[in-house]
Scaffold this motif. Sequence first.
Motif, PDB file in Angstrom:
ATOM      1  N   GLU A  65      41.114  21.820  36.187  1.00  0.00           N
ATOM      2  CA  GLU A  65      41.935  22.185  35.036  1.00  0.00           C
ATOM      3  C   GLU A  65      41.916  23.696  34.826  1.00  0.00           C
ATOM      4  O   GLU A  65      40.928  24.372  35.125  1.00  0.00           O
ATOM      5  CB  GLU A  65      41.429  21.479  33.782  1.00  0.00           C
ATOM      6  N   ARG A  81      40.974  13.576  37.049  1.00  0.00           N
ATOM      7  CA  ARG A  81      39.762  14.364  37.256  1.00  0.00           C
ATOM      8  C   ARG A  81      38.611  13.681  36.560  1.00  0.00           C
ATOM      9  O   ARG A  81      38.767  13.134  35.465  1.00  0.00           O
ATOM     10  CB  ARG A  81      39.925  15.790  36.709  1.00  0.00           C
ATOM     11  N   SER A 111      41.670  25.182  32.112  1.00  0.00           N
ATOM     12  CA  SER A 111      40.726  25.562  31.067  1.00  0.00           C
ATOM     13  C   SER A 111      39.297  25.643  31.572  1.00  0.00           C
ATOM     14  O   SER A 111      38.419  26.126  30.858  1.00  0.00           O
ATOM     15  CB  SER A 111      40.810  24.571  29.908  1.00  0.00           C
ATOM     16  N   THR A 112      39.030  25.157  32.778  1.00  0.00           N
ATOM     17  CA  THR A 112      37.672  25.193  33.325  1.00  0.00           C
ATOM     18  C   THR A 112      37.293  26.621  33.675  1.00  0.00           C
ATOM     19  O   THR A 112      38.023  27.327  34.374  1.00  0.00           O
ATOM     20  CB  THR A 112      37.565  24.298  34.571  1.00  0.00           C
TER      21      THR A 112
END
Length: 1266
Positions: free
Chosen positions: A198, A243, A200-201
């Motif tokens: 992602e 995920r 945002s990771t």
Amino acid sequence: MKKFRKVLDGLTTSSPVSGGGGTVGSPSCGSAAGTPTTAPTPREIDVQETLVSENFQLCKTVRHGFPYQPTALAFDPVQKILAIGSRSGGVRILGRPGVDCYCQHESGAAVLQLQFLINEGALVTACADDTLHLWNLRQRRPAVLHSLKFNRERITFCHLPFQSKWLYVGTERGNTHIVNIESFILSGYVIMWNKAIELSTKTHPGPVVHLSDSPKDEGKLLIGFESGTVVQWDLRAKKVDFRIYYDEAIHSVSWHHEGKQFMCSHSDGSLTLWNLRNTTKPFQVTFPHGKIQKDGRKESCKPILKVEYKTSRSSEPFIIFSGGLSYDKAGRRPTLTIMHGKAITVLEMDHPIVEFMVLCETPYNNEVQEPYAVVVLLEKDLIVVDLTQSNFPVFENPYPMDVHESPVTCTAYFADCPPDIIPILYSIGAKHKKTGYSQKEWPISGGTWTLGSHTYPEIIITGHADGSIKFWDASAITLQMLYKMKTSKVFEKPKGGDTGDDDPFAVQMVSWCPQSRIFCVVGIAAHIILYRFSKYDANTQIVSLEVRLQCETEDVISPSETENNPCFSEPGPHSPHHQHASSPRGGTPEGMKDSCLKVKERSVRVPPGYQAELVVQLLWVDGEPPQQITSVDINSAYGLLAFGNCNGLAVVDYLQKTILLCMSTLDLYGSSDPYQRLTRSPRRNRQSTSEFCMRGLSNFYSDSKKRIRTSYQSLTELSDNQQSIDMERSRSPTSVHYPSSLHNDPRVLPEPVASLRASHHSPVFYLLDNVKGPGRKLSLPTDLKTDLDHVNGHCTSPTSQPCSAGKPRVPAAPEGRLARRGPGRPPFRKAQSAACMEISLPVSHTEGYASRRAMLQQLHGVTMYSHDEHHTTTTSTPYCWSERAESRENSFSRSRSSSVSSIDRDTKEAITTLQFGESFARKNDLIPTPCLWVGTSLGVVLLIPMSIPTDQEERMEESVTMGPGGAVLMLKGSVLRFGFLDCVGTLIQSPYEVWRDPNAPEDPDRLRRRKLVHFSPSSSQDTCGEGHLAVVCSERQAKVFLMPSQSCLFVHNITESSFVLRADIVSVCNSVCLACFCANGHVMTLSLPSLRPLMDVNYLPLTDMRIARTFCFTNGGQALYLSSPTEIQRITYSQEMCDNLQEMLGELFTPIETPEAQNRGFLKGFFGGNSNNFDREELFGEAAAGKASRSLAQHIPGQAGMEGMKVAASGVVGDLARARIALDERGQRLGELEERTALMMTSAEVFSKHAHEMMLKYKDKKWYQL
């Protein structure tokens, strides 16, 4: 064919005989290679030599044993062959017994992963140098077709779907690349790590640790990252389906065959089961070996490194994993856990688990797997567990994987043995086989192998550190254990129970007579055990003889000493006063100590096989152990056993159980000593040692700490100083030329010597031979409790005086007396394990000589002194010794030396080789008599004549007489081997006694007599009269002498820059030659008797000591050595065998039709996904994905030229074979169709006939008449 005419030194021109009738052969007589000496004589000898250079070619044949340091495992479920990768870049491919192939990557990089192209005859290897290799297995010797080198990323995981030509490659950066197997070119399709996670990771997911396609849909790729992230990537849509994030690191992933669930193993010892319907959290979390503690928390467990989830139609699924034990159970062995339903079975392993793989019936991942076995690759073993039985028994391994069960310390190779010996050994050894194995056949049954036409009985004997001996059937390039015996059963168990890591029974060398089946074992504790073979069990009393062979050559025996020290050996003119030999069970003289091993005194029951009859032990003297035995020979026709060490020679009559001869090497010369030796004053009394510590082989086993390192250059360099002929005659490759000032001032050291230091990675003892004086002498002890030691220039002994680095040091001892042990004697020498010693090669000229000397000391197990080494003279005791503390266990015995001009009386001369045979001991002998040929480390050959009673009754009653006084011959370097030819060039074998069972029931009507077979030198010489040729090979040169005139016919200087480690006279192509293996890695053969060079191949450098200790030649152009601590490498130097090798090797690939996939049915196909519609070529091809970056990976084509053509031809042959099978099947089906068509035609004709008959019958009838 070449005819040699040699003018010989005959009867009329022989030089006068001095002393005992021996003359010294000077190396000056024909120093050029193969150059005959010139001496006029009326006689001529015609020798027809048939061997030419075209008869020789060197190549590897086969490798036996367990792959050393294994790293990877793979299995082809259709071909049923197994591949094992190793840390050194080797790959072993195994099939049915006899199908065993070894491949080696040229780079030597460790193999990370193996992937079979199932049923395609190919193998992909991923190595630690980030290179992929494609091996073609459709040939007897696999070769690399393509290689792909990754430049910017490191390979961590590979996955090749079944029946796919696209290989998924995961990297350390988290990216996934795709490689075309056919062209080995990288696709432009790349799954980048930042696209998989992602946005945002904030953290990197880590390296790729798992790749697999979904069983439900091949267009979905499951990617597992080390951090705990699992991603399913849609290859068509180029996006993520889901995920999964988990707190613990992932080690492996395994699918359920339906593709709806998968299982992960984690670093905290847990297993998580995930369902694709809900990927937010695991469906199930289990800690198989984690218990709930009192506080309610789970106890911490070790990581589960791998898990496999396999289903079965008839039972619950199998969950098999390695690791996961709790940390609190320290000392537990590695385990493999099998969870089957509610039952949990834990299998403990003897060694750490490297890899395991479950064998299933089907190669398709979307079918019920039906597991039937699990292959477990351990660090030092390979086992296969039967999963079809509830108790999970182990299959009996048909491969020789237990060569290293105990470290190998010596080897012996015998080709063309008597044909009846192998079946007898096998029948006896089969009675002692282990039981409890699975009754099913070995599951790794791929390939084909047939017994070649060029086979003959071959036996390999290995001696081990625990005292065990193994006989192996090595016929037809296979290896199968025949018989195992333990020499430790001869001795009483040591008091106090366990001996820890000690190896007092370690085997140092063996001597075997296949015809008489008499076997002789030399142990590390200076003992010899003589065995006889019997097919019957018996009660036997083992006879023990104790021999003192511990003389000090500087002793000068005065009349008073002679009176006070009576001789304990049998009276005779050849028993020296300073040698003692006690009768069986007799008392030992004062100051002497029994051996640390005590022979069983009671009568013991021995099973059929080899039964101990006699044990000869060397005595301890003044608390010091005896020097190890350096040579041994046994002759069944004479009934004699001879052995020697660096102190002297002993001969034992094993029929009468008496000691015939026990003399120092110096006394063997008599008046024929070729050297001028200085007399020495009597030595002072030695301080006895109060205790000793036996040290075992275990210290040699560590690969990281206990490596003895010297330099290759040091093993091969020699001084170029020109010397006179006399000086050259007494030189050896170990000579060190110190400046003349060094002899005058012992404190002045040569610059290279003074700068010697033991580095962290190369612990080496640099022993400086700088002590010689008329009154006292310094010996450097090498044990752990020495009071004379230097570690990097600092004194470490608490009893030593402080000193500075590099300066001489005097021990704290009373003036005039020196507290010391004997010359270089540790309390107990360790068995030199051939499996665990390594040598790496220095650069310094001075280091080289010390290294070479040290290497020979390890090779022969004792201190050996060369007669050509320079040293200083002094009356004090200065010395310099630099060492590392951790290398004391590998210390070498100190090597004393002497000047070139004279040989001191303190020089030790080791007995390096012995051989019994019929020969002429003196020039004036007219007929051959039994003789003992003795070779020493000073390059001297001594002949000892013997008088042996011929009648059987007289032989058992009258004593054998023998003594020095025979010929004395000279060579350069230590003598290694003897051989005898008649005057037509035929090899003369040693006489032997035909085997008869000593425990067989006696026939009262038939007298049991010894049947002897003699090969007299004069039996086959009608044209050239009596006499024979003696071939003598040393570490520097080979010579051929004519006996009895002792004329040197041919001389060949084998090497000037190295030295010979092993030499043998062998038969090749119905002729004989001299085969040599040198320390610089060269293997060479010389014709006989002309010593003409036939082959010289730079085969392999001497990179470790195990090669030097285990290399041995045999007849038929074969040889072997221990290539690693666990593997035996066999080679051939015969062109004929190289030509027939392809016929003898097994076929790895056999054309087999790929099993058809199960019919999934309409509903499963409709609702189960559209995996069959997935076209990888459309996605990954250049047209759709484009080309990959050239800087990312570099394509390396396979072997070009002839080898590549062979590979291509082999591939074509395989394709043709498969096409032929397909045509046969098609023809068979067409034949069946034709038969059915003919049957239908016949049936139609019958029907037509009956219809016509019915029509005629009812033709004229009305309808109402029917």
